[in-house]
Design an enzyme around this catalytic site. Sequence first.
Site, PDB file in Angstrom:
ATOM      1  N   ASP A  64       7.390  25.639  36.182  1.00 14.93           N
ATOM      2  CA  ASP A  64       8.376  24.762  35.570  1.00 14.93           C
ATOM      3  C   ASP A  64       7.598  23.628  34.907  1.00 14.93           C
ATOM      4  O   ASP A  64       7.021  22.782  35.591  1.00 14.93           O
ATOM      5  CB  ASP A  64       9.325  24.210  36.643  1.00 14.93           C
ATOM      6  N   SER A 146      11.739  21.765  16.029  1.00 14.47           N
ATOM      7  CA  SER A 146      13.062  22.129  15.506  1.00 14.47           C
ATOM      8  C   SER A 146      13.331  21.298  14.261  1.00 14.47           C
ATOM      9  O   SER A 146      12.814  20.177  14.135  1.00 14.47           O
ATOM     10  CB  SER A 146      14.145  21.854  16.553  1.00 14.47           C
ATOM     11  N   TYR A 163      19.062  16.902  22.876  1.00 12.69           N
ATOM     12  CA  TYR A 163      18.088  17.836  22.312  1.00 12.69           C
ATOM     13  C   TYR A 163      17.409  17.252  21.080  1.00 12.69           C
ATOM     14  O   TYR A 163      16.172  17.255  20.973  1.00 12.69           O
ATOM     15  CB  TYR A 163      18.777  19.157  21.966  1.00 12.69           C
ATOM     16  N   LYS A 167      13.390  16.208  20.398  1.00 15.02           N
ATOM     17  CA  LYS A 167      12.562  16.843  19.380  1.00 15.02           C
ATOM     18  C   LYS A 167      11.985  15.818  18.399  1.00 15.02           C
ATOM     19  O   LYS A 167      10.890  16.021  17.862  1.00 15.02           O
ATOM     20  CB  LYS A 167      13.364  17.922  18.647  1.00 15.02           C
TER      21      LYS A 167
END
Length: 250
Positions: A64, A146, A163, A167
Site C-alpha cells: 500500500d 491526469s 482527485y 493531481k
Amino acid sequence: MDRWSNRVAVVTGASSGIGAACCKDLVAKGLVVVGLARREERLHQLKASLPTDQQARFHYRKCDVSVEQQVVDAFAWVDETLGGADVLVNNAGITTKSLITDANNAADMKSVLDTNVLGFVWCAREAFRSQQKRNVTDGHVVVINSIAGHKVPIMPGYSFKMYAPSKFAVTAMVEVLRQEFQQKKTQTKITSISPGVVDTEIIDEKLKEANPNFPMLRAEDVADAVSYCIQTPPNVQIHELTIKPIGEIF
C-alpha cells in the site's frame, strides 16, 4: 528499448487498469518488472496470464503506497533480490465518493492525498535512493498524472472532488523532482503522463451509464506512452505528455 533489457522497473497500482497494462508491456519488451499493489491475488492472476517465457521476469509484492514503511520495505526487497529499481512507473491513484463539501469526510480526503501525493513521494524517493546507492545516473521516474492535474474539467453533475487537487500537487512535484535530480548531478529523467479519461475501474460506473458514447482511452494506450517516454535518447527528456481520446470535449 534495448538499453532497458533485463533492467528493473517497479510499477505501482499494478493489480488492474493502467498499472497492469504497463507491467505486461514492459515485461514483453524485455524488462524485469515488479508490480506493487494492495490486491495480491490480482497480481498473482496477472503473472499467471503472462506467456510462460515472460513469467520469470515478473515479480510482485503486496504494498500500500500510502504507508511509507511498506514502500521502504518493498524497495529494499527489490534492491536485495533484483539489484535495484532503474525505472519507476508511479501509477497508484484513487478517488473517493465524498465531495469536499460533504460532512465527516476527513478520512476520505486524507486517503486521496496519502495515496496520490505522499505515495508518489515515498516511491520516487526510494527509487532515486536505490539508483544513487548503485551509481545509476540514467534512471527514469514516470508518474501517471491526469489532465485534471492541469485544468479541472467541467462535467455537469460530476465533481472531481479531492482527485484534481491531488493531481495538481503531482504536477508541481514533477518539477520539484526534476530540479532535485539536476542538483544531485544525475541524468535521471522524470516524466508526467497526463491522460484524459481512461476506461479503468476508477471511472464512476454511473458516469459511464449516463454517457454511453463518452470517448475514453484504453489502459494499453497509456502503457504505450510510458514505453515511448522511457526510450528517448539520453539527451531527451519528455517532461509532460498529454494524451486524449479523439472526441474528448474538454
